[in-house]
Write a protein that holds these residues in place. Structure first.
Motif, short mmCIF file in Angstrom:
data_model
loop_
_atom_site.label_atom_id
_atom_site.label_comp_id
_atom_site.label_asym_id
_atom_site.label_seq_id
_atom_site.Cartn_x
_atom_site.Cartn_y
_atom_site.Cartn_z
N LEU A 6 0.82 -1.22 0.00
CA LEU A 6 0.00 0.00 0.00
C LEU A 6 0.86 1.27 0.00
N ALA A 7 1.94 1.25 0.78
CA ALA A 7 2.82 2.43 0.82
C ALA A 7 3.40 2.69 -0.57
N THR A 8 3.80 1.63 -1.27
CA THR A 8 4.34 1.79 -2.62
C THR A 8 3.29 2.37 -3.56
N VAL A 9 2.09 1.81 -3.53
CA VAL A 9 1.02 2.29 -4.41
C VAL A 9 0.72 3.76 -4.13
N PHE A 10 0.60 4.12 -2.86
CA PHE A 10 0.24 5.50 -2.53
C PHE A 10 1.38 6.49 -2.74
N VAL A 11 2.63 6.07 -2.56
CA VAL A 11 3.73 7.00 -2.82
C VAL A 11 3.83 7.26 -4.32
N VAL A 12 3.65 6.24 -5.14
CA VAL A 12 3.68 6.45 -6.59
C VAL A 12 2.51 7.33 -7.01
N ALA A 13 1.33 7.07 -6.44
CA ALA A 13 0.15 7.88 -6.77
C ALA A 13 0.37 9.35 -6.41
N ALA A 14 0.84 9.61 -5.21
CA ALA A 14 1.03 11.00 -4.76
C ALA A 14 2.13 11.69 -5.57
N LEU A 15 3.27 11.04 -5.71
CA LEU A 15 4.40 11.68 -6.41
C LEU A 15 4.10 11.90 -7.88
#
Length: 182
Positions: A6-15
């Motif tokens: 989830l952290a990977t998905v959300f960091v890619v989404a935000a960045l």
């Protein structure tokens, strides 16, 4: 594994949404084109989305069961909101390209809903595992974290991967078939 995925998905989404002025403006425009919030609320909705995505990342990376539970719960809520927004858009015939992970030209569709439902399931598992936290060997934590990172990368790149293997269009006639038609 759930937390790192989830952290990977959300960091890619935000960045990907704040990677520069064009990326940000493209994301804001995609929200505007969804026609689900008044024009005056589009920018605040965009800021809230990216801020919440970043908050989820921070909470999931903090090595605390409580932070993991809160991060997983917020992730599930945000993903549920995405499911509703995407579902309404599809039901209304609005196929605005998804700006989930950058400047994609892929129109919104049911695969986006399914992806987010799967991620809600992952968040639920993360919530359960954080609430049952005990002592986990470091090697297990590292292996699960690496697995989640790889899975998160694959999820965020899924549209690009599919585009690589999908035929580009009808096949062009070859010189042999052109000669045969003469």
């Amino acid at each position: 594994m759930c937390r790192s995925l989830l952290a990977t998905v959300f960091v890619v989404a935000a960045l990907s949404k704040i990677a520069g002025r064009p990326a940000w403006l493209g994301f804001v425009q995609s929200l505007r084109e969804l026609n689900q919030v008044p024009d005056a609320a589009v920018r605040p909705a965009a800021i809230t989305t990216v801020t919440t995505e970043a908050l989820v990342v921070v909470l999931l990376l903090v090595p605390s069961p409580t932070a993991g539970m809160v991060g997983s719960a917020i992730a599930a809520g945000l993903l549920a909101a995405f499911v509703v927004v995407i579902g309404l858009a599809i039901a209304r015939g609005n196929r605005t390209p998804c700006r989930c992970f950058g400047t994609s030209n892929v129109p919104l569709g049911w695969p986006h809903v399914v992806r987010n439902l799967v991620l809600i399931g992952v968040a639920g598992l993360g919530l359960l595992s954080a609430s049952a936290a005990g002592t986990t060997p470091a090697a297990t934590v590292l292996l699960a974290g690496a697995g989640g990172l790889v899975a998160g990368i694959l999820i965020t790149a899924a549209e690009d991967i599919v585009a690589l293997v999908r035929p580009a269009g009808p096949p062009r006639p070859t010189s042999v078939s052109r000669r045969a038609s003469r």
